[in-house]
Design an enzyme around this catalytic site. Structure first.
Site, PDB file in Angstrom:
ATOM      1  N   TYR A 211      -5.257  55.773  35.663  1.00 28.63           N
ATOM      2  CA  TYR A 211      -4.620  56.333  36.715  1.00 28.63           C
ATOM      3  C   TYR A 211      -3.198  55.939  36.159  1.00 28.63           C
ATOM      4  CZ  TYR A 211      -2.926  54.861  41.595  1.00 28.63           C
ATOM      5  OH  TYR A 211      -3.128  54.706  42.669  1.00 28.63           O
TER       6      TYR A 211
ATOM      7  N   HIS B 123      -9.756  46.932  46.290  1.00 29.37           N
ATOM      8  CA  HIS B 123      -8.580  46.251  45.036  1.00 29.37           C
ATOM      9  C   HIS B 123      -9.913  44.834  45.536  1.00 29.37           C
ATOM     10  CE1 HIS B 123      -6.165  49.968  45.049  1.00 29.37           C
ATOM     11  NE2 HIS B 123      -6.070  49.646  43.557  1.00 29.37           N
TER      12      HIS B 123
ATOM     13  N   SER C 182       2.548  53.084  41.712  1.00 28.21           N
ATOM     14  CA  SER C 182       1.792  51.978  41.686  1.00 28.21           C
ATOM     15  C   SER C 182       2.610  51.698  40.016  1.00 28.21           C
ATOM     16  CB  SER C 182       0.153  52.500  41.113  1.00 28.21           C
ATOM     17  OG  SER C 182      -0.604  51.427  40.908  1.00 28.21           O
ATOM     18  N   SER C 183       2.420  50.024  40.714  1.00 26.42           N
ATOM     19  CA  SER C 183       2.930  48.924  39.843  1.00 26.42           C
ATOM     20  C   SER C 183       2.352  49.165  38.310  1.00 26.42           C
ATOM     21  CB  SER C 183       2.668  47.546  40.052  1.00 26.42           C
ATOM     22  OG  SER C 183       1.650  47.469  40.543  1.00 26.42           O
ATOM     23  N   CYS C 184       1.429  49.254  38.631  1.00 24.54           N
ATOM     24  CA  CYS C 184      -0.148  49.712  37.286  1.00 24.54           C
ATOM     25  C   CYS C 184       0.567  50.350  35.911  1.00 24.54           C
ATOM     26  CB  CYS C 184      -0.942  50.231  37.681  1.00 24.54           C
ATOM     27  SG  CYS C 184      -1.700  51.672  38.377  1.00 24.54           S
TER      28      CYS C 184
ATOM     29  N   LYS D 156       0.176  58.592  36.911  1.00 21.25           N
ATOM     30  CA  LYS D 156       1.218  58.052  38.130  1.00 21.25           C
ATOM     31  C   LYS D 156       2.269  57.869  37.656  1.00 21.25           C
ATOM     32  CE  LYS D 156      -0.873  57.463  42.096  1.00 21.25           C
ATOM     33  NZ  LYS D 156      -0.450  58.309  43.472  1.00 21.25           N
TER      34      LYS D 156
END
Length: 295
Positions: free
Chosen positions: A123, A166, A94-96, A127
């Site tokens: 989270y 989201h 994920s881009s987070c 990842k």
């Protein structure tokens, strides 16, 4: 959402020997069950799309669930893939994972160069662990395990639960219900100023299949559009698509999250892939699907 999109893509390409399990059929959090599945089925290629995901509210409410469940799923699937000699595994992150205040657009090498956004840190850490596991198994055992980092996604089978979804599906549901109820306004969390990038799940599936065929290196590859909009701009687009006539209001007591998350997709572009679904066209498509299911 992602798993079903990849399944649709593989089916459209003529693949018939696709092995799937629903979460009810196989709990990826249970090591013994995962081991048994891999020993019995012996898949050659694995797309690891399973994850516990959610928006700001869900991440803030269930941080222990987000870090524990995601790490356990990744550990079980990645290790079983090694043990049963899977030819290639693609791990979806994920881009987070990128630092909250990293330079924009976000390049792959910015990973672990700064502090994470607090609202989704558990989270993100899970990842990041998945990425590092893939690289570690590549280094120690020679496994062809790759990692991809998609931007914010939307599409069929998205989650529209207002407490867990989201921002994009949340806004679709809010505007739809406001129109249906004749409400005068829709409230948006935060200031509306943060910028976000959105990719249709079918485009992501196409990119994942492309990378499964054409990428075999360590590290990660960003998957996105390379374009972003403010939350307000997104809300206005959805307002137009839904046909809501009221006004926007902002609840600035709620968090904005990361100021901006735009992925640098030059690595993926250099490999020869680019997205094909413009944001408004994608919104029209998913809203029609949502409307058919929700009236």
């Amino acid at each position: 959402m992602v798993g079903s999109a990849i399944h649709r893509k593989l089916t459209s390409e003529g693949f018939t020997n696709i092995i799937t399990r629903t979460s009810a059929e196989l709990d990826l959090r249970v090591q013994e069950s995962v081991n048994e599945f891999f020993e019995t089925e012996r898949p050659e290629y694995v797309f690891l799309a399973a994850a516990k995901v959610g928006g700001i509210m869900a991440n803030m409410t269930y941080p222990a669930d987000f870090i524990y469940q995601n790490i356990v799923v990744q550990c079980n699937v990645i290790h079983s893939s090694y043990v049963t000699e899977v030819k290639k595994l693609l791990f979806l992150g994920s881009s987070c994972i990128y630092p909250k205040l990293a330079p924009q657009p976000l390049k792959e090498e910015y990973l672990l160069t700064g502090l994470l956004e607090p609202t989704n840190e558990p989270y993100a850490i899970a990842k990041i662990a998945g990425i590092k596991m893939c690289d570690a198994y590549r280094t120690q055992y020679g496994c062809n395990f790759i990692s991809v980092m998609p931007t914010n996604l939307y599409g069929p089978n998205d989650n529209y639960d207002l407490e867990k979804a989201h921002v994009l599906p949340t806004l679709i549901r809010k505007f739809h219900e406001a129109k249906k109820n004749g409400d005068a306004s829709v409230t948006i969390w935060g200031t509306g100023k943060p910028m976000r990038e959105f990719l249709h799940a079918d485009d992501l599936a196409e990119a994942c299949c492309f990378l499964m065929e054409h990428y075999d290196n360590e590290g990660l590859v960003n998957i996105g559009t390379g374009e972003d909009v403010t939350i307000t701009e997104l809300a206005l687009l959805i307002k137009e698509v839904v046909g809501f006539e009221g006004e926007l209001r902002y609840d600035t007591s709620k968090p904005d999250g990361t100021p901006r998350k735009l992925l640098d997709v030059s690595k993926l572009s250099g490999l020869g892939w680019k997205y094909s679904t413009p944001l408004k066209a994608g919104l029209e498509k998913v809203y029609e699907e949502f409307r058919q299911l929700n009236g």
